[in-house]
Design an enzyme around this catalytic site. Structure first.
Site, PDB file in Angstrom:
ATOM      1  N   ASN A   1       1.058   0.855  -1.284  1.00  0.00           N
ATOM      2  CA  ASN A   1       2.341   0.257  -0.906  1.00  0.00           C
ATOM      3  C   ASN A   1       3.564   0.966  -1.507  1.00  0.00           C
ATOM      4  O   ASN A   1       4.695   0.526  -1.319  1.00  0.00           O
ATOM      5  CB  ASN A   1       2.357  -1.238  -1.247  1.00  0.00           C
ATOM      6  CG  ASN A   1       2.297  -1.500  -2.747  1.00  0.00           C
ATOM      7  OD1 ASN A   1       2.557  -0.613  -3.564  1.00  0.00           O
ATOM      8  ND2 ASN A   1       1.975  -2.724  -3.122  1.00  0.00           N
TER       9      ASN A   1
ATOM     10  N   SER B   1      11.872  -8.305  -6.967  1.00  0.00           N
ATOM     11  CA  SER B   1      11.414  -7.159  -6.183  1.00  0.00           C
ATOM     12  C   SER B   1      11.498  -7.383  -4.661  1.00  0.00           C
ATOM     13  O   SER B   1      12.570  -7.617  -4.138  1.00  0.00           O
ATOM     14  CB  SER B   1       9.992  -6.855  -6.648  1.00  0.00           C
ATOM     15  OG  SER B   1       9.501  -5.703  -6.064  1.00  0.00           O
TER      16      SER B   1
HETATM   17  P1  NG1 Z   1      -1.679  -8.663  -5.216  1.00  0.00           P
HETATM   18  O1  NG1 Z   1      -0.903  -9.842  -4.737  1.00  0.00           O
HETATM   19  O2  NG1 Z   1      -2.484  -8.904  -6.473  1.00  0.00           O
HETATM   20  O3  NG1 Z   1      -2.514  -8.079  -4.092  1.00  0.00           O
HETATM   21  C1  NG1 Z   1       0.450  -7.127  -4.818  1.00  0.00           C
HETATM   22  C2  NG1 Z   1       0.175  -5.749  -4.281  1.00  0.00           C
HETATM   23  C3  NG1 Z   1      -0.016  -4.808  -5.460  1.00  0.00           C
HETATM   24  C4  NG1 Z   1       1.182  -4.857  -6.400  1.00  0.00           C
HETATM   25  C5  NG1 Z   1       1.534  -6.298  -6.762  1.00  0.00           C
HETATM   26  C6  NG1 Z   1       2.899  -6.486  -7.387  1.00  0.00           C
HETATM   27  C7  NG1 Z   1      -1.121  -5.117  -2.285  1.00  0.00           C
HETATM   28  C8  NG1 Z   1      -2.400  -5.219  -1.532  1.00  0.00           C
HETATM   29  N1  NG1 Z   1      -1.055  -5.755  -3.465  1.00  0.00           N
HETATM   30  O4  NG1 Z   1      -0.645  -7.529  -5.610  1.00  0.00           O
HETATM   31  O5  NG1 Z   1      -0.240  -3.509  -4.971  1.00  0.00           O
HETATM   32  O6  NG1 Z   1       2.251  -4.214  -5.798  1.00  0.00           O
HETATM   33  O7  NG1 Z   1       1.605  -7.111  -5.611  1.00  0.00           O
HETATM   34  O8  NG1 Z   1       3.193  -5.734  -8.422  1.00  0.00           O
HETATM   35  O9  NG1 Z   1      -0.194  -4.459  -1.818  1.00  0.00           O
HETATM   36 ZN    ZN Z   2       9.658  -3.712  -6.835  1.00  0.00          ZN
END
Ligand code: NG1
Ligand code: ZN
Length: 535
Positions: free
Chosen positions: A380, A64
């Site tokens: 996001n 990703s």
């Molecule tokens: P984590 O690392 O648990 O905060 C991040 C994003 C999630 C999601 C995942 C991947 C933020 C604050 N957190 O998670 O929204 O996209 O990565 O799937 O953006």
């Molecule tokens: Zn992605």
């Protein structure tokens, strides 16, 4: 078969000293330590398919928005959902088995545990993003699939949502729930036709510049454009930038959705003019954010919260105008990272219910499944809209009572087709946004004008052990370590419109701190204070 399985594991030995976890986004780490994981995922995918009587399972090789040297792998369930939680745990155990014999033994143990008949066909669909390591990792995956005797289809380069689409389409082919033709062309035809029908003669204003993050989304969008009406035919003028997949080391570098969201700025290469609509995809095109620069050159982000509010308001209008307001309700699902102003807007202005879930698409998706129409987006840019089977039935059977109702119903039906029901899809989402803007005759300024975001700050704190941070209330409150939440509350009290929370990241070894307040200075100060409490 035990011999061939041990042989595949022997060919791709697990490096010593690494513990793998199937996290929120599957296995994800540096690409050079993933060979053994891919071979074992091939075994797990085959078992999962057999456990579901030969239904097609998807395997996507991608990391990703992560840097080019990373890679990862995630599994997709037959209807295009994320892998079941129980199987995430089994995948983790399999990935961490030390010897080839352990791998073969665990394979048989799982077969026995789930009463899997190993002569049942196993069917697996595989695809990958444009990372340089993808082809080698595909080879490792295929070794696992062959060892388990699975039939597999390799779709080559795909966006993550294209893979979800194909998996769902293969498993519903020939049934009343048939989702689409299970080919890449089928994907373009479905979403291309839906876009044209959903516009229903409304002309998109201006043009859209799409930043492909130098990933797979760029070339796939270029392909999709061939199936969309041209500007002359009343369609949308789309410019694709940052679509250099020949140079995989440029993937997500100074461009893409994560860059734009995190840095709150356009990619440095951006050449667009004032108020020009732009959006950025991430490396596998399952996430999109919009933005523009105003006439004073000030950057404005239109993130996942904005997409959710825009789409919820549009669907609300269509439901009312079609005469379905008494039969169908709409709800919005967010996480704690949604801006407080967005939550307020949904509740106070749109008068819709908001649910809050923990971070991670699977939680949002599950909550949305409980609603007639569930609009879910992470700030996001991950997200989509899902319609319950009863709601689809109601929409399909509804008899309009006036030409105006028919008009709205036609648009509603096409909009349902335009939304990728399997998973959040940047390409489908961006077309959806364009449809809404065209119907409302809005540009980016009108969209931005619906509400004013509260100033906010997201930071990361590196701690010695993030696992001691335990939360409740959809991650909005800490229950462990003792006393920390009380300290956070005390700081939040001191600022106007303050809100803050801390939680362990599910994808990085860090604790994330989010703060918002009436002013930028107060939000940043609050984030700093909470970060120092957590440290
Ligand atoms: P984590 O690392 O648990 O905060 C991040 C994003 C999630 C999601 C995942 C991947 C933020 C604050 N957190 O998670 O929204 O996209 O990565 O799937 O953006
Ligand atoms: Zn992605």
């Amino acid at each position: 078969m035990a011999a061939s399985i041990a042989e595949a594991a022997r060919k791709h030995p697990a490096p010593e000293g690494i513990v793998y976890t199937y996290g929120t986004a599957g296995f994800r780490t540096k690409a050079d330590v993933l060979d053994s994981v891919l071979a074992r995922v091939g075994l797990i995918a085959s078992l999962r398919s057999r456990a579901l009587k030969g239904k097609w399972i998807g395997v996507m090789i991608t990391a990703s928005h992560n840097p080019p040297e990373d890679n990862g792998v995630k599994l997709v369930e037959p209807m295009g959902n994320m892998l079941q939680e129980e199987w995430e745990v089994l995948s983790t155990t399999m990935a961490n088995k030390a010897t080839p014999e352990d791998v073969a033994e665990y394979y048989n143990e799982l077969a026995a545990k789930f009463k899997i008949d190993l002569s049942t066909p196993a069917r697996v669909v595989v695809a990958r993003d444009t990372r340089a390591s993808g082809s080698r990792l595909l080879g490792c995956l295929v070794d696992g699939l062959k060892a388990a005797g699975a039939e597999y289809k390799d779709f080559g380069f795909f966006t993550t949502p294209q893979l979800h689409y194909v998996v769902r389409s293969l498993n519903t082919e020939g049934t009343k729930d048939a989702y689409g033709v299970p080919t890449e062309k089928g994907y373009y035809e479905k979403f291309g036709a839906a876009f044209k029908n959903a516009l229903k003669g409304k002309k998109p204003q201006g043009s859209l510049t799409v930043d492909g993050a130098n990933g797979v989304g760029g070339p796939k969008l270029t392909e999709l454009i061939k199936y969309l009406p041209t500007k002359e035919e009343g369609g949308l003028e789309i410019h694709v930038v940052n679509d250099n997949v020949i140079k995989p080391e440029s993937l997500n570098v100074d461009c893409g959705a994560d860059y734009v969201k995190t840095n709150q700025r356009a990619p440095p290469t951006s050449k667009v003019g004032p108020n020009d609509r732009c959006c950025s995809l991430d490396g596998d095109a399952d996430r999109v954010v919009f933005y523009f620069k105003d006439s004073s050159n000030v950057f404005h982000l239109l993130d996942g919260d904005r997409i959710a509010t825009l789409v919820a308001s549009f669907l609300g209008d269509l439901i009312r105008q079609s005469g379905l307001a008494d039969a169908i309700t709409i709800g919005v699902v967010q996480t704690a990272y949604a801006n407080g102003a967005a939550t307020n807007y949904v509740e106070q202005t749109l008068k819709l219910k908001v649910d809050c879930t923990p971070t991670g698409v699977k939680y949002l998706h599950h909550a949305a499944e409980k609603l007639d129409i569930g609009v879910y987006f992470e700030a996001n840019g991950h997200g989509t809209v899902i319609f319950s089977p009863d709601t689809l039935d109601t929409i399909n059977k509804h008899e309009p009572r006036s030409p105006a109702q028919k008009e709205a119903l036609d648009v509603l039906r096409a909009t349902v087709e335009l939304i990728n029901q399997a998973v959040g899809d940047a390409l489908s989402d961006l077309l959806l946004v364009e449809v809404v803007l065209a119907h409302k005759s809005w540009g980016v300024e009108e969209w931005l004008g619906t509400y004013t975001d509260l100033p906010n700050k997201l930071t990361k704190v590196i701690v010695s052990d993030r696992n001691i941070f335990k939360t409740t209330d959809a991650e909005r409150k800490l229950v462990k370590p003792d006393g920390v939440q009380k300290q956070i509350d005390a700081e939040v009290q001191k600022v106007r419109q303050g809100r803050s929370f801390a939680r362990a990241s599910g994808t990085e070894d860090a604790v994330r701190v989010y703060a918002e307040a009436a002013t930028k200075a107060e939000a940043e100060d609050l984030a700093r204070k909470v970060a120092s409490i957590v440290e």
